[in-house]
Scaffold this motif. Structure first.
Motif, PDB file in Angstrom:
ATOM      1  N   THR A 188      -6.659  -8.549   0.062  1.00 23.15           N
ATOM      2  CA  THR A 188      -7.006  -7.292   0.597  1.00 23.15           C
ATOM      3  C   THR A 188      -8.635  -7.209   0.488  1.00 23.15           C
ATOM      4  O   THR A 188      -9.164  -6.943   1.434  1.00 23.15           O
ATOM      5  CB  THR A 188      -6.389  -6.237   0.226  1.00 23.15           C
ATOM      6  OG1 THR A 188      -4.838  -6.382   0.089  1.00 23.15           O
ATOM      7  CG2 THR A 188      -6.640  -4.926   0.889  1.00 23.15           C
ATOM      8  N   ARG A 230     -11.078  -6.973   3.562  1.00 26.01           N
ATOM      9  CA  ARG A 230     -11.338  -5.750   3.970  1.00 26.01           C
ATOM     10  C   ARG A 230     -12.363  -5.344   5.263  1.00 26.01           C
ATOM     11  O   ARG A 230     -11.961  -4.816   6.162  1.00 26.01           O
ATOM     12  CB  ARG A 230     -11.548  -4.731   2.998  1.00 26.01           C
ATOM     13  CG  ARG A 230     -11.632  -3.341   3.251  1.00 26.01           C
ATOM     14  CD  ARG A 230     -11.949  -2.376   2.250  1.00 26.01           C
ATOM     15  NE  ARG A 230     -11.748  -0.811   2.551  1.00 26.01           N
ATOM     16  CZ  ARG A 230     -12.840  -0.396   3.273  1.00 26.01           C
ATOM     17  NH1 ARG A 230     -14.186  -1.075   3.350  1.00 26.01           N
ATOM     18  NH2 ARG A 230     -12.881   1.177   3.679  1.00 26.01           N
ATOM     19  N   ARG A 249      -4.336  -3.903  -2.963  1.00 29.89           N
ATOM     20  CA  ARG A 249      -2.943  -4.639  -2.489  1.00 29.89           C
ATOM     21  C   ARG A 249      -2.063  -3.447  -1.930  1.00 29.89           C
ATOM     22  O   ARG A 249      -1.351  -3.415  -0.940  1.00 29.89           O
ATOM     23  CB  ARG A 249      -2.106  -5.187  -3.420  1.00 29.89           C
ATOM     24  CG  ARG A 249      -0.882  -5.811  -3.085  1.00 29.89           C
ATOM     25  CD  ARG A 249      -0.173  -6.842  -4.007  1.00 29.89           C
ATOM     26  NE  ARG A 249       1.295  -6.642  -3.943  1.00 29.89           N
ATOM     27  CZ  ARG A 249       2.097  -7.911  -4.261  1.00 29.89           C
ATOM     28  NH1 ARG A 249       1.361  -8.661  -4.926  1.00 29.89           N
ATOM     29  NH2 ARG A 249       3.239  -7.610  -4.177  1.00 29.89           N
TER      30      ARG A 249
END
Length: 992
Positions: free
Chosen positions: A43, A47, A74
């Motif tokens: 993640t 992002r 996460r």
């Protein structure tokens, strides 16, 4: 052999799937640790890419509602929202999303969560019936589907991730510690050494697909949703509670669905009485006025209008008898079973929704008789028309009590008897008509001696899950057979309990005999019949059909106690419209839509419209009400917008947005109307058609479009485009270091970018196959292109295979179009007998729907133009302002006959094409007629045409060239803003 539903991917569905796919573009997925789990992504690493992708998608679509929120951790998982109106193929869309995510990122484990058993059964059926279609579309990739149970969940968890595995469940399956899914110690060999099914599901990082997210908002439900630890959550809904959107990336709201003709139009028949002494809406009615008290001790306050005109108000609690409370014997069967905050339920299945009046007693019976008769009449009104077009007509009745249809305790089923009596009487009257279509007559006569075969009731015998599931399975089991003329059943009786999860595309009449639960909106009530119709081959009747509007109309029959059902529907559509285009609007509405820069300027706009008698304005509320119909507004649209755009403070962009505002208003709400006795029709005049017949037959030849591609030239063109336009950047990771965080004045941030090591999603053979599939080129041609690519360009593919695939596809497709544009030819075959103007025998139809030619009926003022029209009416259907001008200009004395054409659908490589106008012209000294086809475009120059639009026109030129070679003297011209019809005709005379 039973026909199977014929699926095609519609543009709006493809856009929704593509939006989800685009969110994950350039995201690096990591192989899972076990063969049961989904691949995942880091993640934090991705992002910035996800945020940029979501922002770009929203900006391109003009979406502003809701925030963009991507966590750096996460959890919580990335959530994406898709708004799609009921009846537009939401289930089809999320099923394709499953296939796309597997194809592009090897995601394999999907859990579809639905709000009820009814919807679960419908979703399972859709997964089954679409399997063959998506297998063809996605390289025969098979999909394994399981209906959640303690028996099936282990198999889903342990399935290898090489294929697609989908599990369908309701929120009742997991929301609670005592649910089997959360019970610990149920299995010893679950993936990840999990101690419960839920832990094992979390370990495989499933993709959650939530259908109708507004039903998944309870605190317990939300708590347990998080326990799935999904990789990704996709929420598909027609409604989102309080507009609580999370990364909204695609919208198709109610108004837009109606405007784009993606659902049926709605006509409402309200059954009530002008004579209040006979059927007056207020007499003999019940209404739940309010509910007081806390859960378990609620009191329902019911007003009761007595037959003598008096009114009483009674307070009811559980087990109270309404008849005893009011002193009316006719109500002694009404015993309170349950009271909720919004509804009062009786043991006889009768329900009173808060604020909605319902009739009772003799009035209720008499009203019911009239409503049933009207619904049957509406069914017969269109059944023969639909039958001739290979479409079976179905009618759906929602009733208030099972006992009225199914005999119980020795009591007669009054509604069933009433229906059979009325149906038999109307059937006899239909069969007495001498001109009845013979096959349709035979269809009706099959059941003339046993009318019980034409109707059936679907009811849950109990409120248990098992009882509901059995009833739903009965509904869905024979859906294809139900649409066949071989099945006599065409009237369906049901209850609101089966409101969700069941629909049928061929519901053309919906009769509301029961008050609905208050939680069900008017739009949801009629949602069972909004889907577009299908024919005997189970092919959808789309906007390409010449008679789309005449076919795709849902007639809703409601009692007068419903109030203004039309306005209620329109208000709900306005409430569900993201653009907030309401049936009533004010200065703030125009500003919010971008149609005025400020409320002060918007007030000037509204005042000017009042002066032109376009709207009425309430001086107290500031709300505007439209005074004009769609047709009337269309006649003044251009001049009105020019006037309003010139007001102080209005810029050009505001004028354009104002036009879009009214287009949205009329485009959506014009499909919801009160049922009129006659829909607008055109009467083709036989004497005019005789002058037109040779051209019409020529236009309606079956035609095969042919084109040859010089493979070597195509490869050279593609390689040239690759050399100049093919650039792919590598995936990269950004790392941000923040130092001295303890001292706000000394905080320093540094960023570093690292190129991600390329990772392969496809083998070379798979990449070639995907490119071949998306471009329709042979694998040999695609392989040849890749083999001749410069080494440096070919190496770019490995840096980002998904991006490279899309880029190469686009370069190849447009190279094809450029090469074939001047090499198209048409093979003209036999003339079609049945056309938009002729029946199966070739005879001229007496009437055709005006909507087959255009969306707006433009009044013809000039008597000479009226005489030249193919149609008897003093109007011509049109689709634009430019077409109105063409009609007005059709005065030339050499014009014998002209018409706005019903749809013809000339094939082109980029889709079917339909020209606008056709003219039959006389020429001095010439025996053969000269024909002119005119395509009107509201542009100032050819360069303003869109690429696809221009390509259809270029293809059409080759079609008409083929007609000329067959001896039909026809000319084809595109008429732009500066062109005149007189000038075109004069040029024809000079060259003839």
């Amino acid at each position: 052999m039973t026909a199977q539903f014929q699926y095609t991917r519609l543009e709006h569905q493809a856009k929704a799937v593509q939006a989800i796919s685009d969110v994950l573009a350039d995201v690096r997925f990591i192989a899972p640790l076990g063969i049961q789990a989904n691949p995942h992504y880091a993640t934090f690493e991705n992002r910035a890419t996800l945020v940029n992708n979501i922002n770009a998608i929203r900006a391109a679509a003009g979406i502003k509602l809701g925030a963009v929120d991507v966590a750096t951790t996460r959890t919580p998982a990335l959530s994406l929202d898709v708004l799609m109106e009921t009846g537009t193929g939401k289930t089809f869309t999320f099923i394709e999303t499953v296939h796309r995510l597997h194809q592009q990122h090897k995601l394999s484990k999907f859990i579809i969560l639905v709000p009820s058993n009814a919807i679960r059964q419908g979703t399972l059926k859709s997964l089954q019936t679409t399997a063959a279609f998506f297998a063809r579309e996605y390289n025969n990739q098979k999909i394994n589907v399981c209906n959640y149970s303690e028996r099936t969940v282990t198999g889903f968890i342990n399935a290898a991730n090489a294929g697609i595995s989908v599990m369908v469940a309701t929120f009742q399956s997991f929301a609670g510690e005592k649910k089997v899914m959360n019970r610990r110690g149920v299995e010893a060999n679950l993936f990840g050494h999990a101690k419960s099914y839920m832990e094992a599901l979390a370990a495989i990082r499933p993709v959650l697909i939530i259908d109708e997210p507004h039903r998944f908002t309870g605190s317990t439900t939300l708590e347990y949703l998080a326990k799935f630890d999904p990789l990704l959550t996709l929420r598909f809904g027609a409604t989102f509670k309080d507009d609580d959107f999370r990364n909204l990336i695609y919208t198709l709201d109610s108004l837009e669905a109606f405007r784009q003709r993606l659902v049926k139009g709605i006509s409402v028949d309200t059954v009530g009485a002008a004579d209040a002494g006979v059927l007056g809406g207020a007499a003999q009615s019940l209404c739940l006025q309010e509910v007081t008290g806390s859960t378990g001790e609620r009191v329902g306050h019911v007003s009761c209008a007595l037959p003598n005109g008096a009114k009483v108000r009674v307070a009811l609690q559980a087990k109270d008898n309404l008849g005893e409370k009011t002193g009316l014997d006719v109500l002694r069967g009404y015993v309170v079973e349950k009271i909720t905050a919004q509804e009062l339920l009786f043991t006889n299945d009768f329900a009173l929704a808060l604020g909605e009046a319902a009739s009772y007693g003799m009035l209720a019976e008499e009203m019911q008789r009239v409503i049933v008769a009207r619904a049957i009449s509406n069914h017969f009104e269109r059944e023969e028309y639909l039958f001739k077009r290979g479409i079976k007509s179905l009618s759906l009745f929602f009733i208030d009590a099972v006992a009225k249809y199914m005999p119980q305790d020795g009591r007669p089923a009054q509604l069933r008897e009433l229906f059979e009596q009325e149906f038999a009487a109307q059937l006899a009257a239909i069969l007495a008509k001498p001109a009845l279509h013979p096959p349709y007559r035979a269809y009706l006569e099959r059941t003339a001696n046993d009318v019980s075969r034409v109707h059936k009731g679907y009811f849950a015998r109990s409120h248990s899950e098992k009882g509901e599931e059995e009833a739903i399975r009965l509904i869905l089991k024979d859906k294809e057979d139900l649409l066949s003329f071989d099945t006599d059943l065409r009237f369906i009786f049901s209850m609101w309990a089966l409101q969700e999860g069941w629909d049928n595309p061929n519901i053309f009449t919906l009769c509301k005999l029961a008050p609905s639960h208050s939680r069900i909106s008017k739009l949801q009530q009629i949602g069972r019949g909004l889907r577009l119709a299908v024919n005997q081959q189970l092919e959808r009747v789309t906007l390409q059909d010449t008679e789309f509007d005449a076919i795709n109309e849902l007639v809703v029959v409601v009692p007068e106690s419903e109030g203004d059902f039309v306005e209620a529907i329109q208000n709900e559509i306005a409430a569900n419209s993201l653009g907030k285009v309401g049936t009533k609007f004010d200065d703030a509405s125009l500003v919010a839509f971008g149609a005025a820069p400020s409320t002060r300027v918007a007030q000037r706009v509204l005042d000017a419209m009042v002066g032109e008698q376009v709207i009425a304005l309430n001086d107290v509320s500031g709300q505007a009400t439209m005074l004009m119909s769609r047709e009337e507004f269309g006649m003044v649209r251009q001049s009105l917008l020019a006037q309003l755009s010139g007001l102080a403070g209005m810029e050009a962009e505001h004028g354009q947005r104002l036009g879009a505002f009214f287009d949205a208003y009329f485009g959506g709400y014009s499909q919801i109307k009160r049922k009129s006795a006659n829909a607008a029709v055109l009467h083709p005049r036989p004497e005019q058609f005789a002058k037109f017949k040779a051209l019409w037959e020529a236009l309606n030849r079956d035609a095969v479009v042919r084109y040859e591609i010089d493979s070597e030239a195509l490869v050279r063109s593609i390689l040239g485009k690759i050399e100049s336009d093919f650039n792919i950047t590598a995936l990269s990771v950004q790392v941000k270091r923040t130092e001295h965080v303890h001292d706000v004045n000394q905080v320093e941030e540094k960023t570093s970018n690292y190129t991600v090591k390329p990772h392969a999603l496809y083998s070379l053979a798979e990449f070639v196959r995907e490119l071949s599939h998306s471009t329709k080129l042979t694998m040999a041609t695609v392989s040849g292109v890749l083999a001749q690519m410069p080494a440096a360009k070919f190496a770019l593919i490995a840096q980002n295979e998904n991006r490279a695939l899309v880029k190469l596809r686009d370069l190849m497709v447009w190279s094809i179009y450029e090469l074939i544009v001047n090499k198209i030819s048409y093979e003209l075959r036999e003339v079609r007998v049945k056309t938009a103007l002729t029946d199966v025998t070739g005879a001229l139809l007496e009437t055709i729907p005006a909507s087959a030619c255009g969306v707006e009926n433009f009044a013809i003022e000039n008597a000479a133009v009226k005489r030249k029209s193919l149609y008897r009416e003093a109007y011509m259907p049109v689709d634009s302002q430019a077409e109105k001008g063409t009609v007005t200009e059709s005065t030339d004395e050499c014009i014998e006959v002209f018409a706005k054409l019903p749809k013809i659908n000339i094939p082109t490589p980029v889709g079917a094409y339909n020209p606008d106008f056709a003219y039959a012209l006389s020429r001095a000294g010439k025996v053969q007629a000269l024909y002119l086809i005119v395509e009107t475009k509201g542009y100032d120059a050819q360069s303003e045409l869109g690429r696809k639009e221009a390509y259809k026109i270029d293809s059409a030129k080759h079609f008409f060239k083929a007609l000329r070679e067959k001896g039909v003297d026809v000319r084809y011209h595109t008429k732009l803003n500066q062109d005149t019809l007189a000038g075109m005709i004069l040029a024809l005379d000079q060259t003839a």
